[in-house]
Design a protein around this motif. Structure first.
Motif, PDB file in Angstrom:
ATOM      1  N   ILE A 193       0.940  -1.073  -0.028  1.00 52.81           N
ATOM      2  CA  ILE A 193      -0.069   0.234  -0.031  1.00 52.81           C
ATOM      3  C   ILE A 193       0.524   1.097   0.073  1.00 52.81           C
ATOM      4  CG2 ILE A 193      -1.404   1.180   1.555  1.00 52.81           C
ATOM      5  CD1 ILE A 193      -2.664  -1.017   2.378  1.00 52.81           C
ATOM      6  N   ASP A 194       2.189   1.457   0.513  1.00 52.37           N
ATOM      7  CA  ASP A 194       2.974   2.503   0.654  1.00 52.37           C
ATOM      8  C   ASP A 194       3.424   3.049  -0.286  1.00 52.37           C
ATOM      9  OD1 ASP A 194       4.222   4.379   2.744  1.00 52.37           O
ATOM     10  OD2 ASP A 194       5.492   3.538   2.064  1.00 52.37           O
ATOM     11  N   GLU A 195       4.158   1.760  -1.354  1.00 54.22           N
ATOM     12  CA  GLU A 195       4.580   1.987  -2.610  1.00 54.22           C
ATOM     13  C   GLU A 195       3.727   2.491  -3.586  1.00 54.22           C
ATOM     14  OE1 GLU A 195       6.555  -1.443  -5.776  1.00 54.22           O
ATOM     15  OE2 GLU A 195       6.545  -2.187  -3.911  1.00 54.22           O
ATOM     16  N   ALA A 196       1.975   1.494  -3.798  1.00 57.24           N
ATOM     17  CA  ALA A 196       1.340   2.350  -3.937  1.00 57.24           C
ATOM     18  C   ALA A 196       1.147   3.622  -4.082  1.00 57.24           C
ATOM     19  CB  ALA A 196       0.048   1.852  -4.142  1.00 57.24           C
ATOM     20  N   LEU A 197       0.713   4.094  -2.548  1.00 54.62           N
ATOM     21  CA  LEU A 197       0.897   5.667  -2.468  1.00 54.62           C
ATOM     22  C   LEU A 197       1.620   6.483  -3.446  1.00 54.62           C
ATOM     23  CD1 LEU A 197      -0.700   4.918   1.033  1.00 54.62           C
ATOM     24  CD2 LEU A 197      -2.725   5.842  -0.875  1.00 54.62           C
ATOM     25  N   SER A 198       2.717   5.878  -3.149  1.00 53.85           N
ATOM     26  CA  SER A 198       4.019   6.699  -3.633  1.00 53.85           C
ATOM     27  C   SER A 198       3.836   6.993  -5.108  1.00 53.85           C
ATOM     28  CB  SER A 198       5.289   6.188  -2.925  1.00 53.85           C
ATOM     29  OG  SER A 198       5.301   5.807  -1.871  1.00 53.85           O
ATOM     30  N   GLY A 199       3.664   5.587  -5.951  1.00 57.17           N
ATOM     31  CA  GLY A 199       3.401   6.050  -7.315  1.00 57.17           C
ATOM     32  C   GLY A 199       2.320   6.752  -7.468  1.00 57.17           C
ATOM     33  N   LEU A 200       0.965   6.703  -6.374  1.00 57.94           N
ATOM     34  CA  LEU A 200      -0.168   7.042  -6.623  1.00 57.94           C
ATOM     35  C   LEU A 200       0.301   9.188  -6.693  1.00 57.94           C
ATOM     36  CD1 LEU A 200      -3.372   7.318  -6.895  1.00 57.94           C
ATOM     37  CD2 LEU A 200      -2.968   7.648  -4.482  1.00 57.94           C
ATOM     38  N   ARG A 201       1.066   9.298  -5.277  1.00 56.55           N
ATOM     39  CA  ARG A 201       1.126  10.140  -5.640  1.00 56.55           C
ATOM     40  C   ARG A 201       1.925  11.612  -7.237  1.00 56.55           C
ATOM     41  NH1 ARG A 201       3.179   8.457  -0.299  1.00 56.55           N
ATOM     42  NH2 ARG A 201       2.020   8.643   0.542  1.00 56.55           N
ATOM     43  N   THR A 202       2.147  10.582  -7.972  1.00 55.39           N
ATOM     44  CA  THR A 202       3.145  11.374  -9.190  1.00 55.39           C
ATOM     45  C   THR A 202       1.950  11.144  -9.771  1.00 55.39           C
ATOM     46  OG1 THR A 202       3.587   9.554  -9.666  1.00 55.39           O
ATOM     47  CG2 THR A 202       4.845   9.780  -8.849  1.00 55.39           C
ATOM     48  N   ILE A 203       0.606  11.111  -9.615  1.00 51.53           N
ATOM     49  CA  ILE A 203      -0.289  11.748 -10.650  1.00 51.53           C
ATOM     50  C   ILE A 203      -1.517  11.670 -10.526  1.00 51.53           C
ATOM     51  CG2 ILE A 203       0.732   9.031 -12.274  1.00 51.53           C
ATOM     52  CD1 ILE A 203      -1.546   7.648 -10.779  1.00 51.53           C
ATOM     53  N   VAL A 204      -1.371  11.921  -8.891  1.00 52.31           N
ATOM     54  CA  VAL A 204      -2.497  13.205  -8.738  1.00 52.31           C
ATOM     55  C   VAL A 204      -2.581  14.488  -8.016  1.00 52.31           C
ATOM     56  CG1 VAL A 204      -4.027  11.108  -7.653  1.00 52.31           C
ATOM     57  CG2 VAL A 204      -2.010  11.485  -6.218  1.00 52.31           C
ATOM     58  N   SER A 205      -1.157  15.680  -8.660  1.00 48.11           N
ATOM     59  CA  SER A 205      -1.222  16.346  -7.756  1.00 48.11           C
ATOM     60  C   SER A 205      -1.757  17.329  -8.698  1.00 48.11           C
ATOM     61  CB  SER A 205       1.104  16.657  -8.538  1.00 48.11           C
ATOM     62  OG  SER A 205       0.893  16.129  -9.574  1.00 48.11           O
TER      63      SER A 205
END
Length: 341
Positions: A193-205
């Motif tokens: 989940i932590d890894e997925a959230l890190s990736g998510l932050r790059t596409i929901v700025s």
């Protein structure tokens, strides 16, 4: 594959029971009389508009793949992978659409945790787009703006959770501390989940939200127009902004309540809004509701199975085959199965 089909069939049977109960409640003979004079060509148009929704959302999928630097997937194959996610549209909050991440892993060995954030980003931009449509439609009558406020609060909370590491990190760190089996499962999935959230932050700025949100507004507007077209088939004259409001609020409510495909919640709200706010006769509102759900929810499931069938015809056992997920990928498989019904 057989398990997947069984799960979808169970939800379909629940839907049939629900619609049958509504028809009996509203008087089957009256609804049959409405359908006898219905212009069925408008149902085909509504299905075409729904498919337009899928194509616009596919553009979001491609946009996010590019943002995550996931390349080398042929466009038509990527379209089929995206559409295959609709097989699990009838899941709470549509989280089953992470199924397409599994398909992409099986076909191109793209790790599930790399593409799973796309599903969340899609939901975020869909929420923002639906709220924009609700805000537009609510301007036509007093009291409608409350839906926009509720939805906006939900989106803000989700964006804060995703974009502020201190908030999401605190929640993730709590998972292994849950009591009993929940803690053991939480300890296994927390790093993913932590890894997925890190990736998510790059596409929901904020800078990355504009184009996908515009696509979402266009996509969900098409299905609201589909409801307007179906009502026209019954001779009803409801305004297009109003039907877009009806469809968007019902869709949002169905997404927020953890039931498969919003089943029961979306239907009831659609029916009540058409009858009480739109002035549509009760039997007609029931018939229109059933038709628009077949033209959107169940049509999406059918499209998903068709896309999955094409992928299996081309790639065989590589799609949902037991050997497609190698040993050592159990966590990736669990990431999917724990999210689906």
């Amino acid at each position: 594959m057989n398990t997947l089909v069984r799960r979808v069939v169970v939800v379909m049977l629940l839907g049939v029971a629900l619609y049958g109960g509504l028809v009996l409640y509203r008087d089957a003979n009256t609804i049959a009389a409405r359908l006898a004079t219905y212009a069925w060509s408008t149902f085909g148009i509504a299905c075409a508009l729904a498919f337009g929704n899928y194509l616009l959302r596919y553009l979001k999928w491609e946009y996010y793949l590019a943002r995550l630097d996931i390349r080398g997937v042929p466009k038509f194959e990527s379209l089929l992978v995206f559409l295959s996610g609709f097989v699990l549209t009838v899941t709470p909050g549509k989280v089953g659409e992470v199924f397409k991440s599994l398909i992409l892993f099986q076909l191109r060995k793209v790790p599930i945790e790399r593409t799973a954030p796309i599903v969340i980003a899609e939901r975020v931009t869909d929420l923002i787009g639906v709220i924009a449509i609700i805000a537009l439609g609510s301007a036509s009558f007093p009291g409608g703006a409350i839906w926009a406020g509720i939805g906006a609060a939900t989106v803000v909370a989700l964006l804060v959770f995703v974009s502020v590491p201190a908030v999401s990190g605190a929640v993730v760190r709590l998972l292994p501390k849950l009591p009993g089996p929940l803690g053991r499962v939480g300890g296994k999935v927390a790093p993913k989940i932590d890894e997925a959230l890190s990736g998510l932050r790059t596409i929901v700025s904020p800078a990355q939200l504009v184009w996908p949100t515009l696509l979402s507004i266009g996509a969900w507007s098409l299905e609201g127009v589909g409801l307007w077209v179906i009502l026209r088939g019954f001779g009803e004259q409801a305004s297009m902004t109003l039907t877009m409001f009806f469809y968007s609020t019902a869709t949002l409510a169905g997404a927020l309540v953890p039931v498969p495909g919003g089943l029961g919640v979306t239907e009831k709200l659609l029916e009540e809004q058409m009858a009480r706010i739109g002035g549509v006769e009760a039997a007609t509102s029931t018939a229109a509701m059933i038709l628009v759900r077949f033209a959107t929810l169940w049509f999406a499931v059918a499209v998903g199975f068709a896309a999955l069938g094409l992928l299996r015809a081309k790639h065989g056992a590589a799609v949902l085959g037991g050997e497609a997920v190698p040993r050592g990928s159990g966590d990736q498989r669990n990431l999917l199965t724990e999210r689906t019904p």
